[in-house]
Design a protein around this motif. Structure first.
Motif, PDB file in Angstrom:
ATOM      1  N   ALA A 160       0.819  -1.208   0.000  1.00 54.28           N
ATOM      2  CA  ALA A 160       0.000   0.000   0.000  1.00 54.28           C
ATOM      3  C   ALA A 160       0.858   1.266   0.000  1.00 54.28           C
ATOM      4  O   ALA A 160       0.502   2.267  -0.626  1.00 54.28           O
ATOM      5  CB  ALA A 160      -0.933   0.001   1.204  1.00 54.28           C
ATOM      6  N   ARG A 161       1.977   1.220   0.691  1.00 54.65           N
ATOM      7  CA  ARG A 161       2.855   2.388   0.814  1.00 54.65           C
ATOM      8  C   ARG A 161       3.949   2.419  -0.250  1.00 54.65           C
ATOM      9  O   ARG A 161       4.769   3.345  -0.283  1.00 54.65           O
ATOM     10  CB  ARG A 161       3.492   2.409   2.206  1.00 54.65           C
ATOM     11  N   VAL A 162       3.972   1.405  -1.108  1.00 60.52           N
ATOM     12  CA  VAL A 162       4.927   1.299  -2.213  1.00 60.52           C
ATOM     13  C   VAL A 162       6.368   1.353  -1.704  1.00 60.52           C
ATOM     14  O   VAL A 162       7.185   2.166  -2.128  1.00 60.52           O
ATOM     15  CB  VAL A 162       4.672   2.376  -3.300  1.00 60.52           C
ATOM     16  N   VAL A 163       6.645   0.467  -0.734  1.00 57.46           N
ATOM     17  CA  VAL A 163       8.001   0.267  -0.243  1.00 57.46           C
ATOM     18  C   VAL A 163       8.255  -1.239  -0.220  1.00 57.46           C
ATOM     19  O   VAL A 163       7.307  -2.028  -0.168  1.00 57.46           O
ATOM     20  CB  VAL A 163       8.213   0.865   1.177  1.00 57.46           C
ATOM     21  N   PRO A 164       9.505  -1.658  -0.259  1.00 57.63           N
ATOM     22  CA  PRO A 164       9.785  -3.094  -0.235  1.00 57.63           C
ATOM     23  C   PRO A 164       9.570  -3.716   1.145  1.00 57.63           C
ATOM     24  O   PRO A 164       9.572  -3.021   2.158  1.00 57.63           O
ATOM     25  CB  PRO A 164      11.256  -3.189  -0.638  1.00 57.63           C
ATOM     26  N   ALA A 165       9.341  -5.025   1.140  1.00 57.96           N
ATOM     27  CA  ALA A 165       9.298  -5.812   2.375  1.00 57.96           C
ATOM     28  C   ALA A 165      10.643  -6.512   2.504  1.00 57.96           C
ATOM     29  O   ALA A 165      11.130  -7.102   1.540  1.00 57.96           O
ATOM     30  CB  ALA A 165       8.165  -6.826   2.324  1.00 57.96           C
ATOM     31  N   LEU A 166      11.257  -6.445   3.683  1.00 62.77           N
ATOM     32  CA  LEU A 166      12.573  -7.041   3.912  1.00 62.77           C
ATOM     33  C   LEU A 166      12.472  -8.155   4.932  1.00 62.77           C
ATOM     34  O   LEU A 166      11.928  -7.964   6.020  1.00 62.77           O
ATOM     35  CB  LEU A 166      13.566  -6.003   4.452  1.00 62.77           C
ATOM     36  N   ARG A 167      13.025  -9.308   4.591  1.00 59.57           N
ATOM     37  CA  ARG A 167      13.094 -10.412   5.544  1.00 59.57           C
ATOM     38  C   ARG A 167      14.294 -10.178   6.452  1.00 59.57           C
ATOM     39  O   ARG A 167      15.429 -10.075   5.991  1.00 59.57           O
ATOM     40  CB  ARG A 167      13.239 -11.734   4.797  1.00 59.57           C
ATOM     41  N   ILE A 181      20.447  -3.051   1.930  1.00 56.06           N
ATOM     42  CA  ILE A 181      19.143  -2.401   2.065  1.00 56.06           C
ATOM     43  C   ILE A 181      18.991  -1.320   1.003  1.00 56.06           C
ATOM     44  O   ILE A 181      17.959  -1.227   0.324  1.00 56.06           O
ATOM     45  CB  ILE A 181      18.966  -1.806   3.475  1.00 56.06           C
ATOM     46  N   GLU A 182      20.024  -0.528   0.831  1.00 55.68           N
ATOM     47  CA  GLU A 182      19.961   0.552  -0.153  1.00 55.68           C
ATOM     48  C   GLU A 182      19.741   0.008  -1.560  1.00 55.68           C
ATOM     49  O   GLU A 182      18.960   0.569  -2.330  1.00 55.68           O
ATOM     50  CB  GLU A 182      21.254   1.372  -0.105  1.00 55.68           C
ATOM     51  N   ALA A 183      20.396  -1.109  -1.892  1.00 46.90           N
ATOM     52  CA  ALA A 183      20.225  -1.703  -3.222  1.00 46.90           C
ATOM     53  C   ALA A 183      18.781  -2.146  -3.444  1.00 46.90           C
ATOM     54  O   ALA A 183      18.213  -1.943  -4.517  1.00 46.90           O
ATOM     55  CB  ALA A 183      21.178  -2.881  -3.402  1.00 46.90           C
ATOM     56  N   VAL A 184      18.178  -2.756  -2.423  1.00 45.15           N
ATOM     57  CA  VAL A 184      16.777  -3.200  -2.538  1.00 45.15           C
ATOM     58  C   VAL A 184      15.852  -1.998  -2.674  1.00 45.15           C
ATOM     59  O   VAL A 184      14.963  -1.968  -3.524  1.00 45.15           O
ATOM     60  CB  VAL A 184      16.369  -4.063  -1.326  1.00 45.15           C
ATOM     61  N   ALA A 187      16.248  -0.380  -6.088  1.00 49.35           N
ATOM     62  CA  ALA A 187      15.766  -1.209  -7.199  1.00 49.35           C
ATOM     63  C   ALA A 187      14.263  -1.449  -7.154  1.00 49.35           C
ATOM     64  O   ALA A 187      13.679  -1.936  -8.117  1.00 49.35           O
ATOM     65  CB  ALA A 187      16.502  -2.548  -7.195  1.00 49.35           C
ATOM     66  N   PHE A 188      13.656  -1.119  -6.040  1.00 51.25           N
ATOM     67  CA  PHE A 188      12.245  -1.445  -5.856  1.00 51.25           C
ATOM     68  C   PHE A 188      11.351  -0.641  -6.793  1.00 51.25           C
ATOM     69  O   PHE A 188      11.554   0.531  -7.028  1.00 51.25           O
ATOM     70  CB  PHE A 188      11.826  -1.180  -4.413  1.00 51.25           C
ATOM     71  N   HIS A 189      10.329  -1.326  -7.284  1.00 49.20           N
ATOM     72  CA  HIS A 189       9.254  -0.651  -8.017  1.00 49.20           C
ATOM     73  C   HIS A 189       7.972  -1.419  -7.722  1.00 49.20           C
ATOM     74  O   HIS A 189       8.005  -2.579  -7.323  1.00 49.20           O
ATOM     75  CB  HIS A 189       9.539  -0.578  -9.519  1.00 49.20           C
ATOM     76  N   PRO A 190       6.810  -0.807  -7.892  1.00 44.79           N
ATOM     77  CA  PRO A 190       5.562  -1.428  -7.445  1.00 44.79           C
ATOM     78  C   PRO A 190       5.280  -2.805  -8.030  1.00 44.79           C
ATOM     79  O   PRO A 190       4.608  -3.610  -7.414  1.00 44.79           O
ATOM     80  CB  PRO A 190       4.487  -0.431  -7.883  1.00 44.79           C
ATOM     81  N   HIS A 191       5.819  -3.102  -9.205  1.00 47.93           N
ATOM     82  CA  HIS A 191       5.527  -4.394  -9.825  1.00 47.93           C
ATOM     83  C   HIS A 191       6.640  -5.409  -9.618  1.00 47.93           C
ATOM     84  O   HIS A 191       6.557  -6.538 -10.083  1.00 47.93           O
ATOM     85  CB  HIS A 191       5.285  -4.206 -11.325  1.00 47.93           C
ATOM     86  N   GLY A 192       7.689  -4.997  -8.912  1.00 48.33           N
ATOM     87  CA  GLY A 192       8.828  -5.889  -8.730  1.00 48.33           C
ATOM     88  C   GLY A 192       8.732  -6.684  -7.447  1.00 48.33           C
ATOM     89  O   GLY A 192       7.773  -6.603  -6.692  1.00 48.33           O
ATOM     90  N   GLY A 194      10.736  -6.547  -4.618  1.00 54.07           N
ATOM     91  CA  GLY A 194      11.808  -5.862  -3.911  1.00 54.07           C
ATOM     92  C   GLY A 194      12.098  -6.368  -2.546  1.00 54.07           C
ATOM     93  O   GLY A 194      12.425  -5.600  -1.668  1.00 54.07           O
ATOM     94  N   SER A 195      11.924  -7.655  -2.308  1.00 57.93           N
ATOM     95  CA  SER A 195      12.214  -8.159  -0.977  1.00 57.93           C
ATOM     96  C   SER A 195      13.677  -8.571  -0.881  1.00 57.93           C
ATOM     97  O   SER A 195      14.336  -8.794  -1.883  1.00 57.93           O
ATOM     98  CB  SER A 195      11.315  -9.353  -0.649  1.00 57.93           C
ATOM     99  N   PHE A 196      14.167  -8.632   0.360  1.00 61.34           N
ATOM    100  CA  PHE A 196      15.541  -9.077   0.595  1.00 61.34           C
ATOM    101  C   PHE A 196      15.512 -10.332   1.452  1.00 61.34           C
ATOM    102  O   PHE A 196      14.835 -10.341   2.472  1.00 61.34           O
ATOM    103  CB  PHE A 196      16.330  -7.988   1.343  1.00 61.34           C
ATOM    104  N   PRO A 197      16.202 -11.377   1.070  1.00 64.58           N
ATOM    105  CA  PRO A 197      16.900 -11.504  -0.195  1.00 64.58           C
ATOM    106  C   PRO A 197      15.918 -11.782  -1.323  1.00 64.58           C
ATOM    107  O   PRO A 197      14.776 -12.097  -1.066  1.00 64.58           O
ATOM    108  CB  PRO A 197      17.814 -12.728   0.047  1.00 64.58           C
ATOM    109  N   PRO A 198      16.366 -11.687  -2.599  1.00 60.86           N
ATOM    110  CA  PRO A 198      15.455 -11.889  -3.720  1.00 60.86           C
ATOM    111  C   PRO A 198      14.816 -13.268  -3.694  1.00 60.86           C
ATOM    112  O   PRO A 198      15.380 -14.185  -3.173  1.00 60.86           O
ATOM    113  CB  PRO A 198      16.334 -11.699  -4.946  1.00 60.86           C
TER     114      PRO A 198
END
Length: 198
Positions: A160-167, A181-184, A187-192, A194-198
Motif C-alpha cells: 500500500a505504501r509502495v516500499v519493499p518488504a525485507l526479511r 538495504i539501499e540496493a533493494v 531497485a524497488f518498483h511497485p511491480h517488482g 523488492g524483498s531481501f533476499p530476492p
C-alpha cells in the motif's frame, strides 16, 4: 552521549495493530520518556536500533513487523543512548523529585559515571515524530509464533505504501548491510519483488 547514529538505517519493531495504525495516521508519535544524560534533560521519543536483531521480540512473544527508517531523513534530533542507563536514571530521578532530593548532585554523579562507562550505546532514541517519508521498507521475520500474521501485515502495508518488504533475522542472514538495504530500496518498483533476499 547525544549523537547522530552512524548507521544509515534504523529499525523499530511494532505490533501488527501499531503498524496498521501508523499506516492510517501517517505518523508515529513519540511515546516514551527518557532522561538523556548527554543532553541533560528529559526527552520524549521512540526507541530504535541500528541492528534489528538487538530489538527483535523475545522468543516467547509474537513476531512483529519492523519499520526500516532512513536516519538521514528524520527531521528531529536523535540520541545514541545506553537503554539501561537512561531507563534507570529516569526512574531514579522521578523518585528523587518525589522525595524532594538533591537533583543537581544526583545528575552530576550520573554524568561522571556515564563518562567513565565504556559500554557502547545500544539504542537510538528518536526525539520527535517519525513519518512515512522516513520509512523505506517494512521488515518481518519468518520464524516464531505469529510470524505469518506479521509477514502478512508487513506485505500488505508495504504494498500500500509502495516500499519493499525485507526479511530480517532469517537463519544465516542476520542483519542486511546498509548497502544491501539501499540496493533493494533503490531497485524497488511497485511491480517488482523488492524483498531481501530476492
Amino acid at each position: 552521549m547525544s549523537t547522530a547514529p552512524h548507521a544509515r538505517y534504523l529499525f523499530h519493531w511494532l505490533s501488527v495493530e501499531q503498524l496498521r495504525s501508523f499506516d492510517r495516521s501517517g505518523h508515529l508519535a513519540p511515546a516514551w520518556t527518557h532522561f538523556v544524560i548527554g543532553v541533560g534533560r528529559e526527552v520524549v521519543g521512540t526507541s530504535t536500533s541500528s541492528d534489528p536483531l538487538l530489538w527483535t521480540p523475545d522468543e516467547e512473544l509474537d513476531r512483529e513487523p519492523c519499520l526500516v527508517i532512513d536516519a538521514a531523513s528524520l527531521g528531529c534530533p536523535v540520541h545514541a543512548i545506553r537503554s539501561w542507563e537512561a531507563y534507570h536514571t529516569t526512574r531514579e530521578l522521578a523518585a528523587l523529585r518525589r522525595d524532594e532530593g538533591d537533583v543537581g548532585a544526583f545528575l552530576q554523579r550520573k554524568r561522571r559515571i556515564s563518562e567513565a562507562t565504556t559500554i557502547e550505546p545500544d539504542e537510538i532514541f528518536v526525539e520527535g515524530v517519525i513519518g512515512w517519508e522516513s520509512v523505506v521498507a517494512i521488515g518481518y521475520e519468518t520464524r516464531g509464533q505469529g510470524a505469518a500474521a506479521a509477514r502478512i501485515a508487513a506485505d500488505e502495508v508495504a504494498e500500500a505504501r509502495v516500499v519493499p518488504a525485507l526479511r530480517l533475522g532469517a537463519p544465516g542472514l542476520g542483519r542486511p548491510s546498509d548497502d544491501e538495504i539501499e540496493a533493494v530500496v533503490d531497485a524497488f518498483h511497485p511491480h517488482g519483488c523488492g524483498s531481501f533476499p530476492p
